[in-house]
Enzyme design. Structure first.
Site, PDB file in Angstrom:
ATOM      1  N   LYS A  52       0.813  -1.217   0.000  1.00 42.60           N
ATOM      2  CA  LYS A  52       0.000   0.000   0.000  1.00 42.60           C
ATOM      3  C   LYS A  52       0.848   1.268   0.000  1.00 42.60           C
ATOM      4  O   LYS A  52       1.923   1.329   0.601  1.00 42.60           O
ATOM      5  CB  LYS A  52      -0.915   0.009   1.223  1.00 42.60           C
ATOM      6  CG  LYS A  52      -1.918  -1.136   1.255  1.00 42.60           C
ATOM      7  CD  LYS A  52      -2.943  -1.016   0.144  1.00 42.60           C
ATOM      8  CE  LYS A  52      -4.021  -2.094   0.281  1.00 42.60           C
ATOM      9  NZ  LYS A  52      -5.108  -1.928  -0.680  1.00 42.60           N
ATOM     10  N   HIS A 102     -10.022  -8.933  -7.518  1.00 37.49           N
ATOM     11  CA  HIS A 102      -9.711  -8.436  -6.184  1.00 37.49           C
ATOM     12  C   HIS A 102     -10.449  -9.314  -5.183  1.00 37.49           C
ATOM     13  O   HIS A 102     -11.672  -9.454  -5.253  1.00 37.49           O
ATOM     14  CB  HIS A 102     -10.163  -6.981  -6.053  1.00 37.49           C
ATOM     15  CG  HIS A 102     -10.012  -6.398  -4.691  1.00 37.49           C
ATOM     16  ND1 HIS A 102     -10.965  -6.560  -3.699  1.00 37.49           N
ATOM     17  CD2 HIS A 102      -9.030  -5.652  -4.144  1.00 37.49           C
ATOM     18  CE1 HIS A 102     -10.567  -5.936  -2.606  1.00 37.49           C
ATOM     19  NE2 HIS A 102      -9.405  -5.372  -2.849  1.00 37.49           N
TER      20      HIS A 102
END
Length: 373
Positions: free
Chosen positions: A159, A291
């Protein structure tokens, strides 16, 4: 005897030892909502959906279960469409359960029901929520990624976007140096940037080619900006985990704004819609990587869908895209007996989904209706 006789729900909850998160905030617990639909002939199918547990349990008990009882399990598309009007994410779970029932009634695996798997194994990438409250969060993140490499993963996602740009830059540079040529790296900004800020990462992207993609760097509804970004970004641009139906991907596709689609089976409207979206990517000559950070069962269905999907290229070893594998603290990862080996998952082949959830975990993590969420 295809009529639905019962629906059993399994709301699951566990607090985390240490909160972790991304640019959207921190998680202090993990939850999962499983349910089992049984027909009058005794055929069962498992479903899963993601949302606030009290909302899901109330919705199932008061509306969805009464609606499903007595309906024909073979009317999958009609039932899913009806539930979708009330709760799209619940409808996604219903589509899973009814798909498994259909496969079992035919004596087939889910993949065989869909026309047969093109591959018995599907690659996965280790997906991390990089941020913690620790002052040494970068070191902690690095140790997690290092362990994933030791465990055999060759693809990793981390991230960015939740810390100051220079801090994120330092973090990714350290990971890139540590991984070397052992792994390809994807970075996920969770729609945190504007185009100018996103393009600042090109300086790092230009240094080497061991990158997977740049995920959701700017808000997904900025379609014209995505076209500009894609034309200038040095690595593939990916996104779409929260898009709720296949046709909603069309603006990005028609405007040349994306390289890789990322539909989530719990968000996009069900398993049939997931497969439609994956095929839509192929019609546009693009890549697709589901995802699946939340949900062991939805991830399994994404693996099935990817195993049946046509190749996106002729490059040996790169012709099918990886599926996301949650590599964080999450006891629900082991609800179903499925684990990657060297970054690849071998798919079960029995009737339906070919596996059953661990009854001990269903019991141990059952939400008491009071604590947590």
């Amino acid at each position: 005897m295809v009529e639905i006789e019962s629906v059993e729900t399994y709301p699951l909850y566990v607090p985390l030892q240490e909160p972790y998160g991304d640019a959207n905030g921190y998680k202090s617990y993990r939850s999962c909502y499983l349910f089992r639909i049984r027909t009058r002939s005794g055929v069962e199918g498992w479903g899963e959906c993601a949302d606030w547990l009290p909302l899901l349990e109330k919705g199932f008990q008061e509306r969805i279960i009464p609606f499903l009882i007595g309906k024909k399990s073979t009317d999958r598309l009609q039932l899913v469409a009806a539930v979708q009007k009330w709760h799209p994410r619940a409808a996604a779970g219903v589509s899973m359960a009814l798909t498994e029932i259909a496969a079992k009634q035919a004596g087939l695996s889910v993949c065989d029901l869909w026309g047969g798997a093109r591959r018995k194994e599907v690659p996965v990438y280790a997906s991390f929520q990089s941020y913690t409250d620790r002052p040494d969060w970068m070191h902690h993140s690095r140790k997690r990624v290092e362990q994933a490499l030791i465990d055999g993963f060759s693809r990793v996602k981390v991230k960015i976007g939740g810390k100051p740009f220079r801090e994120d830059w330092e973090h990714i540079a350290a990971l890139r140096e540590m991984a070397g040529d052992q792994a390809q790296l994807a970075v996920d900004a969770n729609q945190s940037y504007d185009t100018a800020t996103a393009l600042r990462w090109n300086r790092m992207f230009a240094e080497e080619d061991a990158w997977l993609w740049f995920e959701e760097p700017i808000p997904m509804d900025h379609v014209s900006e995505y076209r500009i970004l894609r034309s200038r970004c040095l690595i593939p641009v990916a996104g779409g985990e929260n898009i709720e139906e296949p046709k909603a991907f069309l603006p990005l596709l028609q405007n040349g704004g994306i390289d890789l689609l990322q539909p989530d089976p719990t968000h996009v409207g069900g398993i049939d819609a997931l497969r439609d979206t994956l095929q839509l990517a192929r019609h546009f000559g693009l890549r697709a990587s589901p995802h699946t950070f939340d949900g062991a069962l939805s991830r399994l269905y994404a693996l099935f869908a990817q195993s049946c999907l046509s190749e996106w290229s002729k490059m040996e070893g790169e012709n099918i895209e990886p599926v996301e594998w949650d590599a964080m603290e999450n006891p629900f990862t082991d609800l179903f007996p499925l684990r990657p080996v060297k970054g690849t998952v071998s798919l079960p082949t029995g009737a339906g989904i070919g596996v059953e959830p661990d009854p001990e975990r269903l019991k141990a993590y059952r939400w008491d209706g009071m604590s947590g969420p």
